[in-house]
Design an enzyme around this catalytic site. Structure first.
Site, short mmCIF file in Angstrom:
data_model
loop_
_atom_site.label_atom_id
_atom_site.label_comp_id
_atom_site.label_asym_id
_atom_site.label_seq_id
_atom_site.Cartn_x
_atom_site.Cartn_y
_atom_site.Cartn_z
N LYS A 81 17.74 8.81 -51.32
CA LYS A 81 16.61 8.25 -52.07
C LYS A 81 15.65 7.51 -51.14
O LYS A 81 14.43 7.68 -51.22
CB LYS A 81 17.13 7.28 -53.14
CG LYS A 81 16.03 6.50 -53.84
CD LYS A 81 16.57 5.44 -54.77
CE LYS A 81 16.71 4.11 -54.12
NZ LYS A 81 15.79 3.08 -54.58
N ASN A 82 16.20 6.69 -50.25
CA ASN A 82 15.35 5.84 -49.41
C ASN A 82 14.64 6.61 -48.31
O ASN A 82 13.78 6.05 -47.62
CB ASN A 82 16.17 4.69 -48.82
CG ASN A 82 16.54 3.66 -49.87
OD1 ASN A 82 15.94 3.61 -50.94
ND2 ASN A 82 17.55 2.85 -49.60
N ARG A 127 9.46 -0.48 -56.38
CA ARG A 127 8.83 -1.14 -55.22
C ARG A 127 8.27 -0.15 -54.22
O ARG A 127 7.28 -0.42 -53.56
CB ARG A 127 9.86 -2.01 -54.49
CG ARG A 127 10.28 -3.24 -55.22
CD ARG A 127 10.94 -4.20 -54.26
NE ARG A 127 10.04 -4.55 -53.18
CZ ARG A 127 9.14 -5.53 -53.23
NH1 ARG A 127 9.04 -6.26 -54.32
NH2 ARG A 127 8.35 -5.77 -52.20
N CYS A 155 13.95 -3.57 -57.91
CA CYS A 155 15.15 -4.42 -58.07
C CYS A 155 14.79 -5.89 -57.91
O CYS A 155 14.02 -6.25 -57.03
CB CYS A 155 16.20 -4.06 -57.02
SG CYS A 155 17.16 -2.59 -57.37
N ILE A 196 19.89 -10.47 -45.20
CA ILE A 196 18.66 -9.70 -45.40
C ILE A 196 17.87 -10.19 -46.61
O ILE A 196 16.69 -10.52 -46.52
CB ILE A 196 18.95 -8.19 -45.55
CG1 ILE A 196 19.83 -7.68 -44.40
CG2 ILE A 196 17.65 -7.39 -45.65
CD1 ILE A 196 19.17 -7.71 -43.04
#
Length: 419
Positions: free
Chosen positions: A22-23, A93, A117, A329
């Site tokens: 997905k990313n 996003r 998210c 992170i």
């Protein structure tokens, strides 16, 4: 609204085919805006965020054809709108990644400030600062980023104050069509950034330093479409490997990319897993043993991925010993902890660290998914909890995992989707 109903399951066993990442797929789809001819992307996962990306491209006037079998064709010959509206951007996003391509190719972009998210402040200022250094005029008003440039963007030397995958990707795409050389220092090195860079190179971009913290992009006047295959999803792979470890099972992940998962594999081996890899597969065998507790500290790639933190929380909850998990992170990324405590987990939070004392078993409960990876951790917990676990709000899960219940069922898990 769909839920997942999970019963205590036997040790996972068998083969699971890993989907496209997905990313990697989302920025690669946005890169289609840069191409003057048809662009075909394959191994695209069937996910809600991918559908949103296709809707966004169509909203701009692009022709987007879903060809089946994970193939999508994008044509920009009719692209005539330059605004990414709130109703699409609020759910994802990654919509911010349309900003660089629109600005670089068409000189104008209006993009709503993003949603996605709810895991803390993920500011877009790095994206905007980099584009301004390349000559863009940007103002943020009425909830929109309004960006303009006269002529082409100009090459620039950009130092990123912090490592940001999204900002690296946006600036990489923008720089591909800029006038002159752009240098991005302290660039993200994630495999998905490498995949995007390789896709841009296949379209005709001139990029060196791929995979390092310094990217050099010599801008070209135009890019052409190509055929490109999205890399396998390393986080989906890691999630299934952890599920197998927690259930003391033995599985093989096929169509995977072991090289992108070295930090995760190392921690699974520390937990007692026997792991074997081939070029495109990974086998994990717990040999029936309970995992051992492992300390985790998330870090930008090649460190331990933040997107695997929640899954390793569950592993440690059921492991022998005590472990700490430190999140460096994102803030607000321990929202799964109260839900796991409701299932009986012995864990406490101190700032950005979670201290976990391993226990023998969990109890099934009704729990609520709060974000994509937290929801995966609750599913894994349900596999080993006594009784029945219901995971609510699994639309989070559908944003990042393709056919998750069918894949788990194929490994022998008692998981079903219910209303």
């Amino acid at each position: 609204m769909d839920k997942l109903a999970i019963q205590a399951s036997p040790p996972l066993a068998g083969d699971v085919i890993i989907s496209g990442a997905k990313n990697a797929a989302l920025p690669i789809l946005m890169a289609g805006v840069l191409a003057e001819t048809d662009f075909i992307v394959s191994n695209v996962p069937n996910l809600r965020d991918v559908s949103t990306s296709c809707k966004l491209l169509r909203c701009l006037g692009a022709d987007v054809d879903e060809l089946g079998n994970g193939q999508i064709r994008i044509s920009t010959k009719n692209l005539n709108e330059f605004c990414a509206p709130y109703d699409l951007v609020k759910t994802m996003r990654a919509s911010i990644l349309i900003l660089g391509p629109l600005l670089a190719r068409y000189g104008t972009a209006d993009v709503s400030l993003p949603g996605g998210c709810a895991i803390g402040a993920r500011p877009v200022n790095l994206h905007l600062h980099g584009l301004e250094m390349m000559g863009a005029k940007i103002e943020v008003k009425e909830g929109y980023i309004k960006a303009r440039v006269d002529g082409r963007l100009k090459g620039a030397h950009i130092f990123m104050d912090m490592v940001s995958v999204g900002a690296t990707e946006n600036l990489l795409m923008a720089a591909a069509l800029a006038d002159g050389e752009t240098v991005i220092e302290n660039a993200a090195r994630e495999p998905e950034v490498i995949d995007l860079a390789n896709c841009l190179i296949a379209m005709g971009a001139k990029i060196t330093g791929v995979g390092s913290a310094t990217l050099r992009i010599q801008g070209v006047e135009r890019l052409q479409g190509c055929e490109y295959r999205v890399m396998p999803d390393r986080i989906e792979t890691g999630s299934f490997l952890v599920a197998a470890a927690v259930t003391r099972g033995r599985i093989r992940c096929l169509k995977a990319d072991p090289a992108s998962l070295e930090s995760v594999i190392a921690k699974l081996e520390d937990a007692g897993a026997k792991i074997t890899t081939g070029e495109d597969w990974i086998e994990l065998d717990m040999e029936g043993k309970r995992p051992k507790a492992v300390n985790i500290k998330t870090a930008p790639y090649p460190g331990f991925p933040t997107d695997m933190q929640a899954q390793f929380c569950v592993l440690n909850v059921l492991a022998q010993g005590t472990a700490t998990i430190t999140e460096t992170i994102f803030e607000n990324r321990f929202m799964h902890v109260p839900e796991l405590i409701r299932m009986g987990a012995n864990m406490e939070l101190e700032g950005n660290t979670c201290i976990i004392q391993g226990i023998e078993s969990l109890s099934g409960a009704q729990v609520m998914a709060t974000d994509l990876r937290a929801s995966a951790s609750l599913v894994i917990a349900g596999l080993v909890a006594d009784g029945k676990t219901i995971v609510d709000r699994i639309y989070h899960l559908d944003r990042g995992y393709e056919h998750i219940e069918q894949k788990f069922q194929g490994l022998g898990a008692h998981v079903e989707r219910v209303q």
